[in-house]
Design an enzyme around this catalytic site. Sequence first.
Site, PDB file in Angstrom:
ATOM      1  N   CYS A 113       0.811  -1.225   0.000  1.00 15.03           N
ATOM      2  CA  CYS A 113       0.000   0.000   0.000  1.00 15.03           C
ATOM      3  C   CYS A 113       0.841   1.270   0.000  1.00 15.03           C
ATOM      4  O   CYS A 113       0.331   2.351  -0.269  1.00 15.03           O
ATOM      5  CB  CYS A 113      -0.950  -0.008   1.187  1.00 15.03           C
ATOM      6  SG  CYS A 113      -2.084  -1.396   1.097  1.00 15.03           S
ATOM      7  N   HIS A 253      -3.587   7.042   2.120  1.00 14.64           N
ATOM      8  CA  HIS A 253      -3.927   5.701   1.631  1.00 14.64           C
ATOM      9  C   HIS A 253      -5.292   5.329   2.201  1.00 14.64           C
ATOM     10  O   HIS A 253      -5.605   5.634   3.355  1.00 14.64           O
ATOM     11  CB  HIS A 253      -2.862   4.702   2.084  1.00 14.64           C
ATOM     12  CG  HIS A 253      -3.256   3.285   1.833  1.00 14.64           C
ATOM     13  ND1 HIS A 253      -3.649   2.842   0.589  1.00 14.64           N
ATOM     14  CD2 HIS A 253      -3.356   2.218   2.662  1.00 14.64           C
ATOM     15  CE1 HIS A 253      -3.956   1.559   0.669  1.00 14.64           C
ATOM     16  NE2 HIS A 253      -3.794   1.155   1.912  1.00 14.64           N
ATOM     17  N   ASN A 283     -10.136  -0.482  -0.706  1.00 15.74           N
ATOM     18  CA  ASN A 283      -8.672  -0.375  -0.658  1.00 15.74           C
ATOM     19  C   ASN A 283      -8.118  -0.920  -1.980  1.00 15.74           C
ATOM     20  O   ASN A 283      -8.174  -2.119  -2.228  1.00 15.74           O
ATOM     21  CB  ASN A 283      -8.158  -1.178   0.537  1.00 15.74           C
ATOM     22  CG  ASN A 283      -6.651  -1.083   0.708  1.00 15.74           C
ATOM     23  OD1 ASN A 283      -5.935  -0.621  -0.181  1.00 15.74           O
ATOM     24  ND2 ASN A 283      -6.160  -1.540   1.850  1.00 15.74           N
TER      25      ASN A 283
HETATM   26  O1  UT7 Z   1      -3.920  -1.353   3.544  1.00 13.72           O
HETATM   27  C1  UT7 Z   1      -2.873  -2.017   4.171  1.00 13.72           C
HETATM   28  C2  UT7 Z   1      -2.923  -2.017   5.640  1.00 13.72           C
HETATM   29  N1  UT7 Z   1      -4.128  -2.605   6.115  1.00 13.72           N
HETATM   30  C3  UT7 Z   1      -4.868  -1.944   6.995  1.00 13.72           C
HETATM   31  O2  UT7 Z   1      -4.539  -0.841   7.337  1.00 13.72           O
HETATM   32  C4  UT7 Z   1      -6.058  -2.649   7.582  1.00 13.72           C
HETATM   33  C5  UT7 Z   1      -6.053  -2.507   9.080  1.00 13.72           C
HETATM   34  N2  UT7 Z   1      -7.141  -3.229   9.738  1.00 13.72           N
HETATM   35  C6  UT7 Z   1      -8.441  -2.846   9.621  1.00 13.72           C
HETATM   36  O3  UT7 Z   1      -8.772  -1.958   8.862  1.00 13.72           O
HETATM   37  C7  UT7 Z   1      -9.443  -3.510  10.521  1.00 13.72           C
HETATM   38  O4  UT7 Z   1      -8.764  -4.283  11.471  1.00 13.72           O
HETATM   39  C8  UT7 Z   1     -10.471  -4.423   9.776  1.00 13.72           C
HETATM   40  C9  UT7 Z   1     -11.438  -3.559   8.999  1.00 13.72           C
HETATM   41  C10 UT7 Z   1      -9.741  -5.393   8.855  1.00 13.72           C
HETATM   42  C11 UT7 Z   1     -11.291  -5.206  10.801  1.00 13.72           C
HETATM   43  O5  UT7 Z   1     -11.920  -4.322  11.735  1.00 13.72           O
HETATM   44  P1  UT7 Z   1     -11.779  -4.525  13.308  1.00 13.72           P
HETATM   45  O6  UT7 Z   1     -12.576  -3.495  13.949  1.00 13.72           O
HETATM   46  O7  UT7 Z   1     -10.305  -4.580  13.618  1.00 13.72           O
HETATM   47  O8  UT7 Z   1     -12.461  -5.911  13.513  1.00 13.72           O
HETATM   48  P2  UT7 Z   1     -11.854  -7.245  14.120  1.00 13.72           P
HETATM   49  O9  UT7 Z   1     -10.946  -7.909  13.145  1.00 13.72           O
HETATM   50  O10 UT7 Z   1     -11.323  -6.953  15.483  1.00 13.72           O
HETATM   51  O11 UT7 Z   1     -13.169  -8.091  14.249  1.00 13.72           O
HETATM   52  C12 UT7 Z   1     -14.239  -7.730  15.116  1.00 13.72           C
HETATM   53  C13 UT7 Z   1     -15.343  -8.761  14.987  1.00 13.72           C
HETATM   54  C14 UT7 Z   1     -14.837 -10.197  15.093  1.00 13.72           C
HETATM   55  O12 UT7 Z   1     -15.814 -10.949  15.764  1.00 13.72           O
HETATM   56  P3  UT7 Z   1     -15.607 -11.332  17.306  1.00 13.72           P
HETATM   57  O13 UT7 Z   1     -14.324 -12.098  17.338  1.00 13.72           O
HETATM   58  O14 UT7 Z   1     -15.512 -10.008  18.025  1.00 13.72           O
HETATM   59  O15 UT7 Z   1     -16.834 -12.119  17.600  1.00 13.72           O
HETATM   60  C15 UT7 Z   1     -14.736 -10.627  13.647  1.00 13.72           C
HETATM   61  O16 UT7 Z   1     -14.872 -12.021  13.493  1.00 13.72           O
HETATM   62  O17 UT7 Z   1     -15.952  -8.649  13.689  1.00 13.72           O
HETATM   63  C16 UT7 Z   1     -15.920  -9.914  13.037  1.00 13.72           C
HETATM   64  N3  UT7 Z   1     -15.776  -9.709  11.593  1.00 13.72           N
HETATM   65  C17 UT7 Z   1     -16.813  -9.459  10.787  1.00 13.72           C
HETATM   66  N4  UT7 Z   1     -18.125  -9.341  10.999  1.00 13.72           N
HETATM   67  C18 UT7 Z   1     -18.916  -9.056   9.961  1.00 13.72           C
HETATM   68  C19 UT7 Z   1     -14.648  -9.696  10.870  1.00 13.72           C
HETATM   69  N5  UT7 Z   1     -14.921  -9.446   9.575  1.00 13.72           N
HETATM   70  C20 UT7 Z   1     -16.266  -9.297   9.500  1.00 13.72           C
HETATM   71  C21 UT7 Z   1     -17.146  -9.018   8.444  1.00 13.72           C
HETATM   72  N6  UT7 Z   1     -18.459  -8.904   8.713  1.00 13.72           N
HETATM   73  N7  UT7 Z   1     -16.704  -8.839   7.163  1.00 13.72           N
END
Ligand code: UT7
Length: 344
Positions: A113, A253, A283
């Site tokens: 990225c 980004h 993204n």
């Molecule tokens: O571009 C290169 C660099 N990359 C980035 O900068 C990305 C950085 N990370 C992020 O943007 C975020 O971490 C994400 C958008 C990928 C995820 O958001 P989050 O708030 O960190 O969610 P999480 O991974 O902590 O997941 C929270 C909950 C989980 O459920 P439990 O374990 O709390 O029950 C996940 O299983 O949300 C669940 N979850 C979803 N639910 C509905 C994960 N993906 C989804 C989904 N739909 N697509």
Amino acid sequence: MPHAAITAVGHFLPDERLTNADLEKMVDTNDEWIRTRTGIVERRILDEDKATSYMASRAAQEALDKRGVTADEVDLIIVATVTPDMLFPATACLVQDAIGASNAWGFDLSAACSGFLFALSTGASFITSGRYDKVLVIGADKMSAIIDYTDRNTCILFGDAAGAVLLEPDTDGYGLLDAHEHVDGSHDQLLCMPGGGSKMPASHESVEAHAHFLKQEGRAVFKYAVEGMAGVAEEVMEANDLTGDDVAYLVPHQANLRIIDATARRMGVGRDKVMINIDRYGNTTAATIPLCLHDWESELKRGDNLILAAFGGGFTWGASYVKWAYDGADVARTNLAEVSASLG
Ligand code: UT7
């Protein structure tokens, strides 16, 4: 010593849209979760039979057409991508052929990225050294080729696109004035594509293990991304004695709206001065920053101070200080159909 000024911007977006509603039918997710956690509403998906060079060539050709520069005037083509058409030859070679840049050489740059920012800085050094007059810097990724559409953690995030800029020498103080770059390879497993390289060549096992798809530990990457992107944006502002008031636009980004907001807050820049199009494209990895420049081009004025900032797999991160070189409102809109027609 001249600076490297951005003198034209081009882009390419596939027509096909993948909406949150579409994803609800593919994995266990919902529109509300995607919007609130990421800010994304829809993304663009390239036809299966086309590859990254197709988008990169069109973005490059649009930039050249807008500036009235012919392809044979281009000295160097740098393509930032993690989704090259093939491992080799470089996508830059395919772009060179597609646009007919008969006097150019080129290479691909792999920094996920942060790829566009690293390529911008690399391309600019060939201008400031006095070696070249016309450098094409392209960020292009067909992320749909490496996304596992059964993995809800990643498939909601990414889209396909390309953006390109033309760099030319400027002796009036406009262009890329500063760039800060960082890498830290100790977190390689948090965001990577494990298969397909020399460590894990393609095999039945690697395909069964879904190893040819992007893997991300989202929550862990998020933490580093906020600190990395906000930190390096602050670093470049301090190095150039800039306050939030001096900045016309933050060009971030587009990985997550919450990371963008955290960066803007740390810089003391209001939302009205932040380029945000993650809602429309998701993204697009190396394409996000030039795509923002394209979308905001008509608003940009000569002398505007822009801070470009990115964070991505590697980890890689960086920020650049650009003094914008032209009034975007004066740029004639090119007809994209004509650009495509000229490439056959
Ligand atoms: O571009 C290169 C660099 N990359 C980035 O900068 C990305 C950085 N990370 C992020 O943007 C975020 O971490 C994400 C958008 C990928 C995820 O958001 P989050 O708030 O960190 O969610 P999480 O991974 O902590 O997941 C929270 C909950 C989980 O459920 P439990 O374990 O709390 O029950 C996940 O299983 O949300 C669940 N979850 C979803 N639910 C509905 C994960 N993906 C989804 C989904 N739909 N697509």
